[in-house]
Design a protein around this motif. Structure first.
Motif, PDB file in Angstrom:
ATOM      1  N   THR A 130      21.274   1.877   0.251  1.00  0.00           N
ATOM      2  CA  THR A 130      22.280   1.768  -0.811  1.00  0.00           C
ATOM      3  C   THR A 130      22.585   3.147  -1.373  1.00  0.00           C
ATOM      4  N   PRO A 131      23.847   3.569  -1.372  1.00  0.00           N
ATOM      5  CA  PRO A 131      24.199   4.903  -1.875  1.00  0.00           C
ATOM      6  C   PRO A 131      24.605   4.862  -3.352  1.00  0.00           C
ATOM      7  N   LEU A 132      24.552   6.028  -3.974  1.00  0.00           N
ATOM      8  CA  LEU A 132      25.036   6.183  -5.343  1.00  0.00           C
ATOM      9  C   LEU A 132      25.577   7.597  -5.501  1.00  0.00           C
ATOM     10  N   GLY A 133      26.783   7.720  -6.024  1.00  0.00           N
ATOM     11  CA  GLY A 133      27.373   9.036  -6.250  1.00  0.00           C
ATOM     12  C   GLY A 133      28.732   9.172  -5.617  1.00  0.00           C
ATOM     13  N   HIS A 134      29.339  10.336  -5.829  1.00  0.00           N
ATOM     14  CA  HIS A 134      30.701  10.576  -5.369  1.00  0.00           C
ATOM     15  C   HIS A 134      30.748  11.857  -4.549  1.00  0.00           C
ATOM     16  N   LEU A 135      30.908  11.704  -3.262  1.00  0.00           N
ATOM     17  CA  LEU A 135      30.969  12.851  -2.359  1.00  0.00           C
ATOM     18  C   LEU A 135      32.386  13.419  -2.361  1.00  0.00           C
ATOM     19  N   SER A 136      32.470  14.727  -2.204  1.00  0.00           N
ATOM     20  CA  SER A 136      33.777  15.378  -2.192  1.00  0.00           C
ATOM     21  C   SER A 136      34.055  16.006  -0.836  1.00  0.00           C
ATOM     22  N   THR A 137      35.311  16.291  -0.600  1.00  0.00           N
ATOM     23  CA  THR A 137      35.733  17.023   0.584  1.00  0.00           C
ATOM     24  C   THR A 137      35.409  18.506   0.368  1.00  0.00           C
ATOM     25  N   THR A 195      19.074   4.913  -1.659  1.00  0.00           N
ATOM     26  CA  THR A 195      17.880   4.106  -1.869  1.00  0.00           C
ATOM     27  C   THR A 195      17.641   3.266  -0.625  1.00  0.00           C
ATOM     28  N   VAL A 196      16.477   3.448  -0.024  1.00  0.00           N
ATOM     29  CA  VAL A 196      16.096   2.719   1.189  1.00  0.00           C
ATOM     30  C   VAL A 196      15.090   1.645   0.793  1.00  0.00           C
ATOM     31  N   ASP A 197      15.423   0.397   1.050  1.00  0.00           N
ATOM     32  CA  ASP A 197      14.545  -0.723   0.718  1.00  0.00           C
ATOM     33  C   ASP A 197      14.100  -1.443   1.980  1.00  0.00           C
ATOM     34  N   ILE A 198      12.790  -1.701   2.079  1.00  0.00           N
ATOM     35  CA  ILE A 198      12.310  -2.646   3.088  1.00  0.00           C
ATOM     36  C   ILE A 198      12.505  -4.035   2.488  1.00  0.00           C
ATOM     37  N   VAL A 199      13.514  -4.740   2.945  1.00  0.00           N
ATOM     38  CA  VAL A 199      13.867  -6.030   2.360  1.00  0.00           C
ATOM     39  C   VAL A 199      12.881  -7.101   2.794  1.00  0.00           C
ATOM     40  N   SER A 200      12.520  -7.097   4.083  1.00  0.00           N
ATOM     41  CA  SER A 200      11.635  -8.129   4.606  1.00  0.00           C
ATOM     42  C   SER A 200      10.877  -7.608   5.817  1.00  0.00           C
ATOM     43  N   ILE A 201       9.665  -8.119   5.986  1.00  0.00           N
ATOM     44  CA  ILE A 201       8.895  -7.907   7.213  1.00  0.00           C
ATOM     45  C   ILE A 201       8.444  -9.295   7.661  1.00  0.00           C
ATOM     46  N   ALA A 202       9.029  -9.782   8.742  1.00  0.00           N
ATOM     47  CA  ALA A 202       8.775 -11.163   9.163  1.00  0.00           C
ATOM     48  C   ALA A 202       9.093 -11.317  10.640  1.00  0.00           C
ATOM     49  N   LEU A 254       0.830  -1.204   0.000  1.00  0.00           N
ATOM     50  CA  LEU A 254       0.000   0.000   0.000  1.00  0.00           C
ATOM     51  C   LEU A 254       0.867   1.258   0.000  1.00  0.00           C
ATOM     52  N   ARG A 255       2.006   1.182   0.704  1.00  0.00           N
ATOM     53  CA  ARG A 255       2.921   2.320   0.813  1.00  0.00           C
ATOM     54  C   ARG A 255       4.265   1.960   0.192  1.00  0.00           C
ATOM     55  N   SER A 256       5.166   2.922   0.159  1.00  0.00           N
ATOM     56  CA  SER A 256       6.469   2.700  -0.482  1.00  0.00           C
ATOM     57  C   SER A 256       7.250   1.597   0.224  1.00  0.00           C
ATOM     58  N   THR A 257       7.722   0.643  -0.547  1.00  0.00           N
ATOM     59  CA  THR A 257       8.679  -0.329  -0.034  1.00  0.00           C
ATOM     60  C   THR A 257      10.100   0.060  -0.427  1.00  0.00           C
ATOM     61  N   THR A 258      10.211   0.988  -1.376  1.00  0.00           N
ATOM     62  CA  THR A 258      11.489   1.546  -1.796  1.00  0.00           C
ATOM     63  C   THR A 258      11.387   3.056  -1.801  1.00  0.00           C
ATOM     64  N   CYS A 259      12.388   3.724  -1.266  1.00  0.00           N
ATOM     65  CA  CYS A 259      12.412   5.188  -1.237  1.00  0.00           C
ATOM     66  C   CYS A 259      13.767   5.676  -1.732  1.00  0.00           C
ATOM     67  N   LYS A 260      13.748   6.555  -2.721  1.00  0.00           N
ATOM     68  CA  LYS A 260      14.992   7.153  -3.226  1.00  0.00           C
ATOM     69  C   LYS A 260      15.065   8.602  -2.777  1.00  0.00           C
ATOM     70  N   LEU A 261      16.139   8.920  -2.063  1.00  0.00           N
ATOM     71  CA  LEU A 261      16.362  10.289  -1.600  1.00  0.00           C
ATOM     72  C   LEU A 261      17.560  10.852  -2.357  1.00  0.00           C
ATOM     73  N   THR A 262      17.315  11.885  -3.154  1.00  0.00           N
ATOM     74  CA  THR A 262      18.371  12.512  -3.944  1.00  0.00           C
ATOM     75  C   THR A 262      18.743  13.842  -3.318  1.00  0.00           C
TER      76      THR A 262
END
Length: 244
Positions: free
Chosen positions: A212-219, A152-159, A128-136
């Motif tokens: 899970t991250p994606l991208g290249h952070l700088s100093t 990217t935040v994933d709900i992998v399992s609910i058990a 019903l709601r997001s199981t995956t959320c991408k924050l840019t």
């Protein structure tokens, strides 16, 4: 001989004089017949400087499925694994506020949630709601002005019970063999967790969550910040675990 050629105006090619091209239709040289003005193109910066941060749009969107708030008690979600209507939204597990507190120089966060029960959740869906959320993230702390940092935040399992034990063991069996596998300390607030190859995964009560991250952070001075994932992502876990 040369003087004679110059005087006569001949090019030496059989004694014929050079004459400008004449189109029989009177249109002139072929290039001029359908000639159009060149379109204007943006000027190119040849200085090597990157566009200023103000030239980039600030990311502030929040897009996800519309659904009533997930059941919660004392600030914690109370999901039942067999009932998708009780599952929380992944964008409410790790929030834009969390990201702003952990990551440097964040001016805006674009939040996009997707309801898609996959993997361990597939047999229990539809979600019903997001199981995956991408924050840019909108931040000047990237390697160049055209790249972004996203999580990217994933709900992998609910058990619960034996099912949770199986899901956790299965989802960690591969990462455990990686050289950079590191278990999260108890201070992270999770029942168990680890970081490996930049990603973070943790278990809390009936939830397994992966970031899970994606991208290249700088100093601050523009150089690549090596290992930022293993440094920053575990700081999000206590905030998320407190909601589960």
């Amino acid at each position: 001989m040369v003087a004679a050629l110059l005087i006569n105006g001949s090019d030496g090619g059989g004694g014929h004089d050079r004459k400008p091209f004449q189109d029989p239709a009177g249109a002139g040289p072929p290039a001029a017949a359908g000639q159009q003005p060149m379109p204007l193109v943006p000027s190119i910066d040849t200085t090597g400087r990157m566009p200023t941060a103000s030239a980039k749009p600030v990311r502030t969107a929040d897009v996800r499925p519309s659904a009533p708030p997930a059941p919660a008690k004392d600030g914690r979600f109370t999901a039942r694994s067999e009932d998708p209507t009780t599952w929380p939204d992944a964008c409410d597990i790790v929030t834009a506020t969390d990201v702003r507190e952990v990551f440097p120089d964040v001016r805006g966060v674009e939040v996009v949630g997707t309801a898609d029960a996959r993997g361990f959740l597939k047999s229990k869906g539809p979600a019903l709601r997001s199981t995956t959320c991408k924050l840019t993230l909108d931040t000047p702390r990237v390697i160049d002005a055209y790249s972004t940092i996203s999580l990217t935040v994933d709900i992998v399992s609910i058990a619960t019970g034996a099912e949770m034990t199986h899901d956790w063991d299965f989802s960690t069996s591969g990462p455990r063999r990686l050289a950079d596998y590191r278990e999260l300390p108890p201070s992270a607030g999770a029942d168990a967790g680890y970081s490996a190859q930049g990603s973070v995964q943790f278990r809390k009560d009936e939830f397994i969550v992966r970031i899970t991250p994606l991208g290249h952070l700088s100093t601050p001075d523009g150089y690549p910040q090596r290992g930022w994932e293993a440094d920053l992502l575990p700081r999000l876990v206590p905030k998320a675990a407190a909601r589960l």
